[in-house]
Design a protein around this motif. Structure first.
Motif, short mmCIF file in Angstrom:
data_model
loop_
_atom_site.label_atom_id
_atom_site.label_comp_id
_atom_site.label_asym_id
_atom_site.label_seq_id
_atom_site.Cartn_x
_atom_site.Cartn_y
_atom_site.Cartn_z
N ILE A 212 0.85 -1.18 0.00
CA ILE A 212 0.00 0.00 0.00
C ILE A 212 0.89 1.24 0.00
CG2 ILE A 212 -1.82 1.25 1.22
CD1 ILE A 212 -2.67 -1.36 2.47
N ARG A 213 0.58 2.18 -0.86
CA ARG A 213 1.36 3.41 -0.96
C ARG A 213 0.63 4.57 -0.27
NH1 ARG A 213 4.37 0.10 -1.84
NH2 ARG A 213 5.66 -0.32 -3.68
N ASN A 214 1.38 5.63 0.01
CA ASN A 214 0.84 6.86 0.60
C ASN A 214 0.17 6.61 1.95
OD1 ASN A 214 1.62 8.32 -1.73
ND2 ASN A 214 -0.29 7.76 -2.76
N ILE A 215 0.81 5.78 2.78
CA ILE A 215 0.30 5.53 4.12
C ILE A 215 0.65 6.72 5.01
CG2 ILE A 215 0.55 4.07 6.16
CD1 ILE A 215 0.92 1.71 4.34
N ASP A 216 -0.36 7.25 5.70
CA ASP A 216 -0.14 8.42 6.53
C ASP A 216 -0.97 8.29 7.80
OD1 ASP A 216 1.08 11.29 6.49
OD2 ASP A 216 -0.98 11.58 7.16
#
Length: 273
Positions: A212-216
Motif C-alpha cells: 500500500i502506498r501513501n500511508i499516513d
C-alpha cells in the motif's frame, strides 16, 4: 518472519493486522468519555485524545515512547495506590470468579492488548528496552485490578461501567475518605493517549511492510475515529476479535519464525562441519 512463516498470505495478514490495531485504537477512544461522570456515554470525547496521539505518532515512535516513559511513573503511582489502599476492605468471598463468558470479552481485550505491539520491536534498538519483560505484568495487571475491585465493592457493582471510579470513591486511610477519582480519571486518559499512540505507530509499521502506498497517520486516524463512534454493542465484540487476532499473529510469527531461523543456523553449521 511473517513472510517466512505465512508465505503468500503474509501480505494479506499484515493488512488485517494493521486494520485490527486501528480497531483497538478506536475501542480505546470510544471509552474515553466514560472516564469522567459528566461525559459518560459520549463517544466524541475521545477524538481529542486521538488528535493528540496522532500528532505524537506522526513525529515518530520515539516521541510516543518518550511520552509514555514520562507518564508511566504518575500513572503507575495513581492506579497502583487505589487497589493497595482498598485492600483492607476486601471480602475474599467476592473475589471468586463470577459472571458469564460474554462478560470476559473486555478483560480478554485488554489482557491481549500488549501483545499486539509486535511491529514496534525492530524499532527498539536499546539493549535494555526489551518489551518482552513487561508483558507478563501488563497482561496480569488488569486481571489483578479487576479481582480487587470485585472483592471490595461486590461482583455486581464491579460489572457496572467504570467501576474503578466507584472503587476510588470508597478508598479510605485511617477512616478518612480520599477523593481519588479525579486523579484516576486523569491517569486513565493519559493511558489512553499512550495506548492509542503506540497502536497508531504499530499499525503504520505494519502498513509500511505492505504494498500500500501513501500511508499516513491522517488516514489511519480517520479510520480510528469512525470506529470510536460505533455503539458499544458493536465495538466490544469487534475489539475482542481484533485483539485476539493481533496476539495470535504476533505469537505465531515470533515462535515459528524463531524456530525456522534456529533450524537454518543449525543446517548452516552442519554443512560447515
Amino acid at each position: 518472519m511473517a513472510q517466512a512463516v505465512f508465505g503468500w498470505t503474509a501480505e494479506l495478514l499484515r493488512r488485517i493486522h494493521a486494520a485490527a490495531q486501528l480497531i483497538l485504537a478506536g475501542c480505546i477512544c470510544g471509552q474515553v468519555g466514560a472516564f469522567f461522570p459528566e461525559t459518560g456515554g459520549l463517544h466524541w470525547v475521545g477524538l481529542g485524545v486521538l488528535a493528540l496521539a496522532a500528532f505524537a505518532a506522526r513525529r515518530g515512535t520515539a516521541v510516543v515512547l518518550r511520552c509514555g516513559a514520562v507518564l508511566f511513573v504518575p500513572i503507575a503511582l495513581i492506579l497502583g495506590a487505589v487497589p493497595l489502599l482498598a485492600l483492607h476492605g476486601v471480602r475474599w468471598e467476592w473475589a471468586l470468579p463470577a459472571g458469564n463468558l460474554s462478560d470476559s470479552g473486555a478483560g480478554l481485550l485488554f489482557a491481549l492488548l500488549p501483545l499486539s505491539l509486535g511491529w514496534l520491536r525492530p524499532q527498539l534498538h536499546e539493549s535494555d528496552a526489551s518489551p518482552g519483560r513487561w508483558l507478563p505484568g501488563l497482561c496480569l495487571a488488569p486481571a489483578a485490578f479487576a479481582g480487587i475491585c470485585s472483592a471490595c465493592i461486590s461482583p455486581a457493582l464491579a460489572r457496572q461501567p467504570m467501576s474503578v471510579l466507584r472503587l476510588a470513591r470508597s478508598v479510605t486511610v485511617f477512616g478518612v475518605m480520599l477523593r481519588l477519582e479525579s486523579f484516576v480519571s486523569c491517569a486513565l486518559m493519559a493511558s489512553a493517549f499512550t495506548g492509542v499512540g503506540l497502536l497508531l505507530c504499530s499499525a503504520l509499521a505494519a502498513g509500511r511492510k505492505t504494498e500500500i502506498r501513501n500511508i499516513d497517520v491522517l488516514y489511519f486516524s480517520l479510520a480510528t475515529a469512525v470506529v470510536s463512534m460505533l455503539p458499544d454493542r458493536v465495538v466490544l465484540p469487534l475489539g475482542t476479535a481484533a485483539a485476539t487476532f493481533c496476539a495470535l499473529f504476533s505469537v505465531l510469527t515470533t515462535t515459528s519464525g524463531g524456530k525456522r531461523q534456529i533450524s537454518k543456523k543449525l543446517g548452516f553449521f552442519e554443512k560447515k562441519a
